[in-house]
Design an enzyme around this catalytic site. Sequence first.
Site, PDB file in Angstrom:
ATOM      1  N   LYS A 199       9.328  -2.611  13.918  1.00 17.32           N
ATOM      2  CA  LYS A 199       9.812  -2.067  12.645  1.00 17.32           C
ATOM      3  C   LYS A 199      10.708  -0.855  12.882  1.00 17.32           C
ATOM      4  O   LYS A 199      11.753  -0.698  12.236  1.00 17.32           O
ATOM      5  CB  LYS A 199       8.634  -1.677  11.755  1.00 17.32           C
ATOM      6  CG  LYS A 199       7.814  -2.836  11.224  1.00 17.32           C
ATOM      7  CD  LYS A 199       6.693  -2.307  10.329  1.00 17.32           C
ATOM      8  CE  LYS A 199       5.836  -3.416   9.768  1.00 17.32           C
ATOM      9  NZ  LYS A 199       4.754  -2.898   8.906  1.00 17.32           N
ATOM     10  N   GLU A 212      -4.043 -10.304  14.738  1.00 15.33           N
ATOM     11  CA  GLU A 212      -3.760  -8.898  14.457  1.00 15.33           C
ATOM     12  C   GLU A 212      -4.990  -8.035  14.730  1.00 15.33           C
ATOM     13  O   GLU A 212      -4.876  -6.885  15.146  1.00 15.33           O
ATOM     14  CB  GLU A 212      -3.292  -8.718  13.010  1.00 15.33           C
ATOM     15  CG  GLU A 212      -2.669  -7.359  12.736  1.00 15.33           C
ATOM     16  CD  GLU A 212      -1.881  -7.320  11.440  1.00 15.33           C
ATOM     17  OE1 GLU A 212      -0.661  -7.604  11.465  1.00 15.33           O
ATOM     18  OE2 GLU A 212      -2.482  -7.028  10.394  1.00 15.33           O
ATOM     19  N   LYS A 246       0.830  -1.210   0.000  1.00 13.64           N
ATOM     20  CA  LYS A 246       0.000   0.000   0.000  1.00 13.64           C
ATOM     21  C   LYS A 246       0.862   1.257   0.000  1.00 13.64           C
ATOM     22  O   LYS A 246       0.654   2.168  -0.790  1.00 13.64           O
ATOM     23  CB  LYS A 246      -0.941   0.003   1.203  1.00 13.64           C
ATOM     24  CG  LYS A 246      -1.897   1.187   1.234  1.00 13.64           C
ATOM     25  CD  LYS A 246      -2.783   1.197   2.464  1.00 13.64           C
ATOM     26  CE  LYS A 246      -3.749   0.043   2.461  1.00 13.64           C
ATOM     27  NZ  LYS A 246      -4.700   0.107   3.614  1.00 13.64           N
ATOM     28  N   GLU A 306      10.422  -5.488   3.396  1.00 13.39           N
ATOM     29  CA  GLU A 306      10.569  -6.835   2.846  1.00 13.39           C
ATOM     30  C   GLU A 306      10.182  -6.872   1.371  1.00 13.39           C
ATOM     31  O   GLU A 306      10.865  -7.492   0.539  1.00 13.39           O
ATOM     32  CB  GLU A 306       9.692  -7.819   3.622  1.00 13.39           C
ATOM     33  CG  GLU A 306      10.075  -7.995   5.081  1.00 13.39           C
ATOM     34  CD  GLU A 306       9.285  -7.077   6.013  1.00 13.39           C
ATOM     35  OE1 GLU A 306       9.135  -7.416   7.197  1.00 13.39           O
ATOM     36  OE2 GLU A 306       8.827  -6.009   5.549  1.00 13.39           O
ATOM     37  N   GLY A 344      -5.084  -4.479   5.074  1.00 11.09           N
ATOM     38  CA  GLY A 344      -4.303  -5.502   4.386  1.00 11.09           C
ATOM     39  C   GLY A 344      -4.869  -6.898   4.531  1.00 11.09           C
ATOM     40  O   GLY A 344      -4.933  -7.659   3.560  1.00 11.09           O
ATOM     41  N   ARG A 345      -5.301  -7.259   5.728  1.00 15.52           N
ATOM     42  CA  ARG A 345      -5.785  -8.623   5.944  1.00 15.52           C
ATOM     43  C   ARG A 345      -7.187  -8.840   5.388  1.00 15.52           C
ATOM     44  O   ARG A 345      -7.717  -9.952   5.468  1.00 15.52           O
ATOM     45  CB  ARG A 345      -5.712  -8.985   7.431  1.00 15.52           C
ATOM     46  CG  ARG A 345      -6.430  -8.039   8.365  1.00 15.52           C
ATOM     47  CD  ARG A 345      -5.984  -8.301   9.809  1.00 15.52           C
ATOM     48  NE  ARG A 345      -6.593  -7.403  10.774  1.00 15.52           N
ATOM     49  CZ  ARG A 345      -6.136  -6.176  11.053  1.00 15.52           C
ATOM     50  NH1 ARG A 345      -5.088  -5.694  10.399  1.00 15.52           N
ATOM     51  NH2 ARG A 345      -6.716  -5.436  11.975  1.00 15.52           N
ATOM     52  N   HIS A 364      -0.821 -36.893  13.786  1.00 13.45           N
ATOM     53  CA  HIS A 364       0.428 -37.558  14.142  1.00 13.45           C
ATOM     54  C   HIS A 364       1.443 -36.582  14.719  1.00 13.45           C
ATOM     55  O   HIS A 364       2.614 -36.929  14.868  1.00 13.45           O
ATOM     56  CB  HIS A 364       1.000 -38.267  12.917  1.00 13.45           C
ATOM     57  CG  HIS A 364       0.074 -39.301  12.348  1.00 13.45           C
ATOM     58  ND1 HIS A 364       0.066 -40.616  12.769  1.00 13.45           N
ATOM     59  CD2 HIS A 364      -0.915 -39.204  11.416  1.00 13.45           C
ATOM     60  CE1 HIS A 364      -0.874 -41.287  12.117  1.00 13.45           C
ATOM     61  NE2 HIS A 364      -1.481 -40.454  11.285  1.00 13.45           N
TER      62      HIS A 364
END
Length: 506
Positions: free
Chosen positions: A472, A332, A193, A199, A246-247, A363
């Site tokens: 950050k 979040e 955005k 990253e 974002g999510r 398992h």
Amino acid sequence: MRTERDWQSLIRHGERLRGTPLRTLVQADPGRAKAMALRVGPIYANFARQHVDGDADAALLDFARAADVEAALARLFDGGIVNVTEQRPALHSALRGDIGAGEPVAQARALVADARARMDALHAELAAGDVTDVVSVGIGGSDLGPRLAVDALKDFADGRFRVHFLANVDGSAAQHLLRGLDPARTAAILVSKSFGTEETLLNGAILRDWLGGGERLYAVSANVERAAAFGVDGARLLPMWDWVGGRYSLWSAVGFGIQLAIGREGFDRLLAGAAGMDAHARHTPVESNLIVRHALTALWNRVAMARPTAAVVPYDQRLALLPAFLQQLVMESLGKSVREDGSPVPVPTSPVVWGGPGTDVQHSFFQALHQGTDVVPVEFIGVAKPAHPHAANHRSLLANLLAQAQALCEGEDGDDPARHYPGGRPSTVILLDELSPNALGGLLALYEHSVYLQGVLVGIDPFDQWGVELGKRLAAGVRPALAGEGGVLADAVTAELVERIRAHAG
């Protein structure tokens, strides 16, 4: 805002029911299995093995009515301010349907229509060329939702493009991905955005250099200037907006990779499935509203029953990434300790969400689910109709889902303490008719709206995420020290660790 008395009422019901075995509640009422089930389109959910009785259920519904969840849903769909700390609406539902009214919604839909047209044009442009592979570069909400959708809907891929995802800033991820691709037949989409996500920019720079420039570099961003400075032509830029978190963004141009993977028709079906759940959420009364029931169940387990974690176990390999997607969506959104007015939250908020695909995880961690000291509510997700011809495998898969849910609830007595299964472990079973774009859209919208209502019920803002910012900011001060460029590290432990890293980095 909920009062202490409101919470204590729910907590007392929880304390009362701890003395009644869950299997007793289930076995005592033959009609419970049908009475505590709801269906919306291709999605069926059964809550019969949750540790509630009629009185607790009535108290939960009263709690929801007192919180006026119907008005809260109306605010969401009609463009009201629901992100209080940033004074914004959250209009992700406007990306996929026509539920809701009001000027903000109308304006959003006009922008969405323009963005969809631009997505179609860029899709056609790519299809007309020689690109066979597309790398979507983003992190968090710019990665988890699209990655999940592409992986879950691989049976609906139209075969034109292979879509890959790159999120982690670890250079090994980029190196291993690009090793199997041809730069002459690959394009990249950078999703950020702000176009300032470290990253994404670092990985984007690797892609840009590997591609030999920006000719096949696309972007989804709200920052035109930064994208242009990076080398993305404005004609290959798709928009993002502040009113979509974002999510919640896979329904927007952030989902361009989904459209490339499953085609425009498949993407439309994904949106339509979500829109169907939007309509159910907006227009269905509290007592028969699947969104409300799901949210109240989560609240009950976290607050009244004091369960600190929640497991999500999809019995379909195509949904293997769903637990990771829900980790961000739930933790979040609900990982807050203050309410909208700044006062402390008087009850626990987000559970720790974890899980994995069945039968693999039977398992690994199911031993702890059955006989561990912590009771973990489980959400089982199954798919009735497979997309493969291996009927015996599918029957085994679903038999395990049904048996595990039963065993967790009922347990089994035995003379040998090591072979005693205490039972009393609550679970919900969600069944999809098939794992289609429509069903996946509805399932993800169910979780979105449930999380929103959980925030409403507790009184917190589920749309901000200030907690991720501190780390950050601190990282920006640590990077120069790692590069040997000086800088003062006030934290002695960090300084010691930097010294050790530099000593062995080569």
